[in-house]
Enzyme design. Structure first.
Site, PDB file in Angstrom:
ATOM      1  N   GLN A  99      13.255  -2.245   9.255  1.00  0.00           N
ATOM      2  CA  GLN A  99      12.041  -2.053   9.943  1.00  0.00           C
ATOM      3  C   GLN A  99      12.007  -3.120  11.080  1.00  0.00           C
ATOM      4  OE1 GLN A  99       8.174  -3.383   8.634  1.00  0.00           O
ATOM      5  NE2 GLN A  99       7.307  -1.739   9.024  1.00  0.00           N
ATOM      6  N   HIS A 173       7.894  -0.360  13.460  1.00  0.00           N
ATOM      7  CA  HIS A 173       6.822  -0.970  12.973  1.00  0.00           C
ATOM      8  C   HIS A 173       5.474  -0.752  14.079  1.00  0.00           C
ATOM      9  CE1 HIS A 173       3.734  -2.914  10.447  1.00  0.00           C
ATOM     10  NE2 HIS A 173       4.378  -3.805  10.251  1.00  0.00           N
ATOM     11  N   ALA A 175       2.529  -0.178  12.858  1.00  0.00           N
ATOM     12  CA  ALA A 175       1.194  -0.107  12.113  1.00  0.00           C
ATOM     13  C   ALA A 175       0.611  -1.671  11.954  1.00  0.00           C
ATOM     14  CB  ALA A 175       1.701   0.272  10.705  1.00  0.00           C
ATOM     15  N   TYR A 178      -0.153  -4.782  14.590  1.00  0.00           N
ATOM     16  CA  TYR A 178       1.014  -5.477  15.363  1.00  0.00           C
ATOM     17  C   TYR A 178       1.139  -4.830  16.798  1.00  0.00           C
ATOM     18  CZ  TYR A 178       1.424  -7.786  11.186  1.00  0.00           C
ATOM     19  OH  TYR A 178       1.159  -8.961  10.103  1.00  0.00           O
TER      20      TYR A 178
HETATM   21  C1  FNR Z   1       3.268  -6.083   3.283  1.00  0.00           C
HETATM   22  N1  FNR Z   1       3.154  -4.907   4.050  1.00  0.00           N
HETATM   23  C2  FNR Z   1       4.122  -4.730   5.162  1.00  0.00           C
HETATM   24  N2  FNR Z   1       4.015  -3.635   5.918  1.00  0.00           N
HETATM   25  C3  FNR Z   1       4.710  -3.566   6.781  1.00  0.00           C
HETATM   26  O1  FNR Z   1       5.057  -2.539   7.572  1.00  0.00           O
HETATM   27  N3  FNR Z   1       5.840  -4.353   7.488  1.00  0.00           N
HETATM   28  C4  FNR Z   1       5.891  -5.534   6.605  1.00  0.00           C
HETATM   29  O2  FNR Z   1       6.811  -6.480   6.870  1.00  0.00           O
HETATM   30  C5  FNR Z   1       4.974  -5.818   5.324  1.00  0.00           C
HETATM   31  N4  FNR Z   1       4.690  -7.083   4.727  1.00  0.00           N
HETATM   32  C6  FNR Z   1       4.231  -7.130   3.629  1.00  0.00           C
HETATM   33  C7  FNR Z   1       4.441  -8.293   2.748  1.00  0.00           C
HETATM   34  C8  FNR Z   1       3.719  -8.313   1.237  1.00  0.00           C
HETATM   35  C9  FNR Z   1       3.756  -9.455   0.652  1.00  0.00           C
HETATM   36  C10 FNR Z   1       2.964  -7.062   0.931  1.00  0.00           C
HETATM   37  C11 FNR Z   1       2.210  -7.224  -0.207  1.00  0.00           C
HETATM   38  C12 FNR Z   1       2.767  -5.970   1.838  1.00  0.00           C
HETATM   39  C13 FNR Z   1       2.659  -3.834   3.247  1.00  0.00           C
HETATM   40  C14 FNR Z   1       3.171  -2.767   2.537  1.00  0.00           C
HETATM   41  O3  FNR Z   1       4.298  -2.496   3.110  1.00  0.00           O
HETATM   42  C15 FNR Z   1       2.587  -1.709   1.861  1.00  0.00           C
HETATM   43  O4  FNR Z   1       1.927  -0.981   2.759  1.00  0.00           O
HETATM   44  C16 FNR Z   1       1.331  -2.307   1.148  1.00  0.00           C
HETATM   45  O5  FNR Z   1       1.853  -3.449   0.179  1.00  0.00           O
HETATM   46  C17 FNR Z   1       0.573  -1.219   0.193  1.00  0.00           C
HETATM   47  O6  FNR Z   1       1.532  -0.757  -0.838  1.00  0.00           O
HETATM   48  P1  FNR Z   1       1.327  -1.110  -2.422  1.00  0.00           P
HETATM   49  O7  FNR Z   1       1.620  -2.457  -2.581  1.00  0.00           O
HETATM   50  O8  FNR Z   1      -0.007  -0.726  -2.564  1.00  0.00           O
HETATM   51  O9  FNR Z   1       2.311  -0.143  -2.998  1.00  0.00           O
END
Ligand code: FNR
Length: 348
Positions: A99, A173, A175, A178
């Site tokens: 990503q 990325h 979304a 950002y």
């Molecule tokens: C994330 N998420 C996230 N999304 C993304 O696009 N890039 C990233 O670097 C991150 N970093 C990140 C760190 C941590 C610790 C968490 C918990 C989440 C969001 C992630 O990809 C996802 O969209 C969410 O966690 C929701 O999915 P779950 O956890 O409910 O299955």
């Protein structure tokens, strides 16, 4: 038969061995020079039973970051270390996308040689910076056309470096509030030039990044993550946003991308500005290629969603941190360990 465990042909190049994707998750465990570590090799390798791993957000240049210890993909040391990760995932028969990330205004002068963060427009953000003590968001400045071009170029170089590092592709990325997302929402984009005012202008930067990456490594190796609803990093939804995302998704149909991925923490939420649809339903309505849904899905909901053709693949984030063997547990119908935030302290 559990549909989550069925194979999925993404395109002529990539076939996923099951429908389960590991969502990108920032771990902030890289070195102070933005190089991945040995722990990260094992962390990703352990999870290679899923159909596709999407790595944590990885910065395309030093000034693309919003905090420390984020991995990068802009120098040889980083490429070499990522290579060890992709090799190990591949030796486990896994697939892995990188990503690629620019945070835009979600940063601080501390990380930017005392310069203000850039965004589509000069805006003010509030709130404490995650994982940093006593550091708060603030003012950003409008990116010049020169800076915009430079960033597009850096995305393309990052994509090329990702291929050198052995990745199967990149996820842009776009979304979660950002930089790319800041261009896509009226709340943060007040520009009066070719990147602002009307939907096709607000979508321009995202499309230019997609094109630059696709032209460099092939569109079948490029996915993009989008958050059509405003929900994170102080993006407030505007009724006009849906026209921007409708235009963008329709344009993306012209490139044979790998996929579009929903950027959400909770995909049950519906958005007024999206005609009361969830983000994934909105994406599915206008985008004709593969859709990865994500955001607080249970296993049953994920299965039902695929069965009812609401999306093609499901990404799990937090369940993958708590259960490195998530796919195995799904196969054996074993109980999952619940996620809690303290699990972020170590990388395992
Ligand atoms: C994330 N998420 C996230 N999304 C993304 O696009 N890039 C990233 O670097 C991150 N970093 C990140 C760190 C941590 C610790 C968490 C918990 C989440 C969001 C992630 O990809 C996802 O969209 C969410 O966690 C929701 O999915 P779950 O956890 O409910 O299955």
């Amino acid at each position: 038969m559990n549909l989550l465990l069925t194979e999925y042909k993404l395109n002529n190049l990539l076939t996923l061995k099951n429908r389960i994707v590991m969502a990108p998750m920032t771990r902030a465990h890289a070195t102070s020079e933005f190089v991945p570590t040995d722990e990260m090799i094992d962390y990703y390798a352990r999870r290679s039973a899923c159909g596709l791993i999407v790595t944590e957000g990885t910065i395309i240049s030093k000034d693309a970051r919003g905090h420390e210890n984020i991995p990068g993909i802009f120098n040889q040391a980083q490429i070499n270390k990522w290579r060890l990760i992709t090799d190990k995932v591949h030796s486990n028969n896994g697939l892995i996308f990188l990503q690629i990330w620019h945070v835009g205004r979600v940063s601080h002068p501390k990380f930017l040689n005392n310069n203000l963060p850039i965004g589509p427009s000069a805006t003010l953000m509030s709130g404490k910076i995650k994982r940093e003590k006593d550091l708060y968001y603030g003012q950003s400045q409008e990116a010049s056309l020169f800076e915009i071009n430079n960033i597009i170029n850096n995305f393309a170089i990052a994509a090329q470096n990702a291929i050198k590092a052995g990745f199967d592709g990149v996820e842009i990325h776009g979304a979660n509030g950002y930089l790319i997302d800041q261009f896509l929402h009226y709340h943060t984009n007040h520009r009066l030039d070719v990147y602002g005012e009307v939907p096709h202008n607000l979508a321009r930067f995202a499309i230019e990044v997609v094109k630059a990456c696709g032209d460099t490594i092939g569109f079948d190796k490029v996915g993009i993550r989008l958050s059509p609803g405003g929900y994170l990093n102080e993006i407030v939804g505007d009724p006009k946003d849906q026209l921007v995302f409708k235009y963008l998704l329709e344009q993306l149909n012209n490139y044979k991308l790998a996929y579009v991925h929903t950027g959400s923490f909770d995909d049950h939420k519906t958005y007024q500005e999206l005609d009361n649809l969830t983000m994934s339903d909105f994406i599915r309505k206008f985008y004709k290629g593969a859709v990865i849904a994500c955001g607080s899905y249970t296993l049953i909901e994920a299965q039902n969603g695929i069965e009812n053709n609401k999306f093609d693949l499901i990404a799990f984030g937090r369940p993958f941190i708590a259960n490195y063997d998530l796919v195995e547990k799904i196969k054996l119908n074993k109980k999952l360990i619940d996620y809690n935030e303290s699990m972020l302290n170590a990388i395992y």
